[in-house]
Write a protein that holds these residues in place. Structure first.
Motif, PDB file in Angstrom:
ATOM      1  N   LEU A  57      81.072 102.508  40.342  1.00 58.71           N
ATOM      2  CA  LEU A  57      80.729 101.607  39.237  1.00 58.71           C
ATOM      3  C   LEU A  57      81.908 100.691  38.889  1.00 58.71           C
ATOM      4  O   LEU A  57      81.722  99.493  38.639  1.00 58.71           O
ATOM      5  CB  LEU A  57      80.288 102.402  38.008  1.00 58.71           C
ATOM      6  N   LYS A  58      83.115 101.239  38.903  1.00 56.14           N
ATOM      7  CA  LYS A  58      84.311 100.428  38.628  1.00 56.14           C
ATOM      8  C   LYS A  58      84.488  99.345  39.692  1.00 56.14           C
ATOM      9  O   LYS A  58      84.806  98.195  39.382  1.00 56.14           O
ATOM     10  CB  LYS A  58      85.559 101.312  38.595  1.00 56.14           C
ATOM     11  N   ASN A  59      84.307  99.725  40.969  1.00 52.45           N
ATOM     12  CA  ASN A  59      84.473  98.755  42.059  1.00 52.45           C
ATOM     13  C   ASN A  59      83.445  97.633  42.002  1.00 52.45           C
ATOM     14  O   ASN A  59      83.792  96.466  42.182  1.00 52.45           O
ATOM     15  CB  ASN A  59      84.417  99.454  43.416  1.00 52.45           C
ATOM     16  N   ILE A  60      82.185  97.963  41.748  1.00 51.80           N
ATOM     17  CA  ILE A  60      81.173  96.894  41.720  1.00 51.80           C
ATOM     18  C   ILE A  60      81.327  96.024  40.465  1.00 51.80           C
ATOM     19  O   ILE A  60      81.047  94.836  40.507  1.00 51.80           O
ATOM     20  CB  ILE A  60      79.731  97.413  41.917  1.00 51.80           C
ATOM     21  N   LYS A  61      81.822  96.619  39.383  1.00 52.44           N
ATOM     22  CA  LYS A  61      82.112  95.811  38.187  1.00 52.44           C
ATOM     23  C   LYS A  61      83.266  94.850  38.474  1.00 52.44           C
ATOM     24  O   LYS A  61      83.204  93.674  38.132  1.00 52.44           O
ATOM     25  CB  LYS A  61      82.442  96.709  36.999  1.00 52.44           C
ATOM     26  N   LYS A  62      84.329  95.362  39.115  1.00 55.20           N
ATOM     27  CA  LYS A  62      85.499  94.540  39.455  1.00 55.20           C
ATOM     28  C   LYS A  62      85.101  93.353  40.346  1.00 55.20           C
ATOM     29  O   LYS A  62      85.632  92.262  40.213  1.00 55.20           O
ATOM     30  CB  LYS A  62      86.550  95.406  40.151  1.00 55.20           C
ATOM     31  N   LEU A  63      84.132  93.580  41.236  1.00 51.84           N
ATOM     32  CA  LEU A  63      83.671  92.531  42.149  1.00 51.84           C
ATOM     33  C   LEU A  63      82.521  91.701  41.567  1.00 51.84           C
ATOM     34  O   LEU A  63      82.031  90.786  42.225  1.00 51.84           O
ATOM     35  CB  LEU A  63      83.240  93.157  43.478  1.00 51.84           C
ATOM     36  N   SER A  64      82.074  92.062  40.361  1.00 53.80           N
ATOM     37  CA  SER A  64      80.946  91.377  39.685  1.00 53.80           C
ATOM     38  C   SER A  64      79.673  91.408  40.527  1.00 53.80           C
ATOM     39  O   SER A  64      78.950  90.415  40.612  1.00 53.80           O
ATOM     40  CB  SER A  64      81.316  89.929  39.332  1.00 53.80           C
ATOM     41  N   ILE A  65      79.393  92.554  41.130  1.00 55.36           N
ATOM     42  CA  ILE A  65      78.181  92.720  41.938  1.00 55.36           C
ATOM     43  C   ILE A  65      77.061  93.220  41.032  1.00 55.36           C
ATOM     44  O   ILE A  65      77.204  94.231  40.347  1.00 55.36           O
ATOM     45  CB  ILE A  65      78.413  93.712  43.098  1.00 55.36           C
ATOM     46  N   LYS A  66      75.950  92.519  41.043  1.00 57.82           N
ATOM     47  CA  LYS A  66      74.808  92.877  40.187  1.00 57.82           C
ATOM     48  C   LYS A  66      73.661  93.519  40.963  1.00 57.82           C
ATOM     49  O   LYS A  66      72.776  94.118  40.373  1.00 57.82           O
ATOM     50  CB  LYS A  66      74.279  91.632  39.470  1.00 57.82           C
TER      51      LYS A  66
END
Length: 179
Positions: A81-90
């Motif tokens: 969750l942290k990684n996809i938030k950091k990359l702004s992946i929706k």
């Protein structure tokens, strides 16, 4: 760990080393996504043992439409969750769940399925049975299976092996579901 190609090329995925995760190596990931190049765009993907979510993020980076990522380890789940938030992946839906339990219900088929289970786990045959039994595959679904060479794995008769690569003790195979 770095994303190999696509819109997130060279971006880092942070992996907490205290969690015993065995991500797909960059070499195997490069081979896999070369194989998937003609299938990945706008595909709906399922990553059954996502671990670091390396395959999920790489798929999105290469224009997959969406990915459902299953991970039962809560700490790995939170890290993803942290990684996809950091990359702004929706368009990655990460679910903190045991893949066997999640697949043990009737589902909607995916275009591409990643099966990269822990090597010391004998769960893969049960997962493959559930994929077929509960409508998770359809004609022309692509299934990537990564495991150790010496494991006996049940492969349905309607899965045609279209690619295979050995790297060390690891074997990666790509299957096309025929019907």
């Amino acid at each position: 760990m770095k994303i190999i190609s696509g819109k997130f090329k060279s971006r880092n995925i942070i992996i907490n080393k205290k969690n015993k995760v065995r991500p797909t190596t960059n070499l195997m990931k490069k081979v896999l996504f070369e194989w998937l190049s003609k299938y990945i765009k706008k595909s709906k993907c399922l990553d059954c043992f996502c671990g670091s979510a390396s395959l999920s993020i790489e798929a999105i980076s290469r224009n997959a439409k969406c990915v459902t990522s299953l991970e039962k380890n809560f700490y790995l789940y939170k890290n993803i969750l942290k990684n996809i938030k950091k990359l702004s992946i929706k368009n990655i839906n990460v679910i903190n769940v045991n893949a066997l339990k999640w697949l043990n219900r009737y589902g909607k088929p995916y275009d591409i399925i990643f099966l990269d289970p822990p090597f010391n786990n004998n769960i893969i045959n049960n997962i493959i049975i559930l994929l077929k039994k509960n409508n998770w595959t359809k004609k022309n679904t692509i299934v990537y299976l990564e495991n150790i060479k010496k494991k006996n794995i049940y492969i349905p008769k309607n899965w045609k092996n279209i690619k295979k690569k050995n790297i060390g003790q690891t074997i990666g195979k790509l299957y096309l579901v025929k019907n």
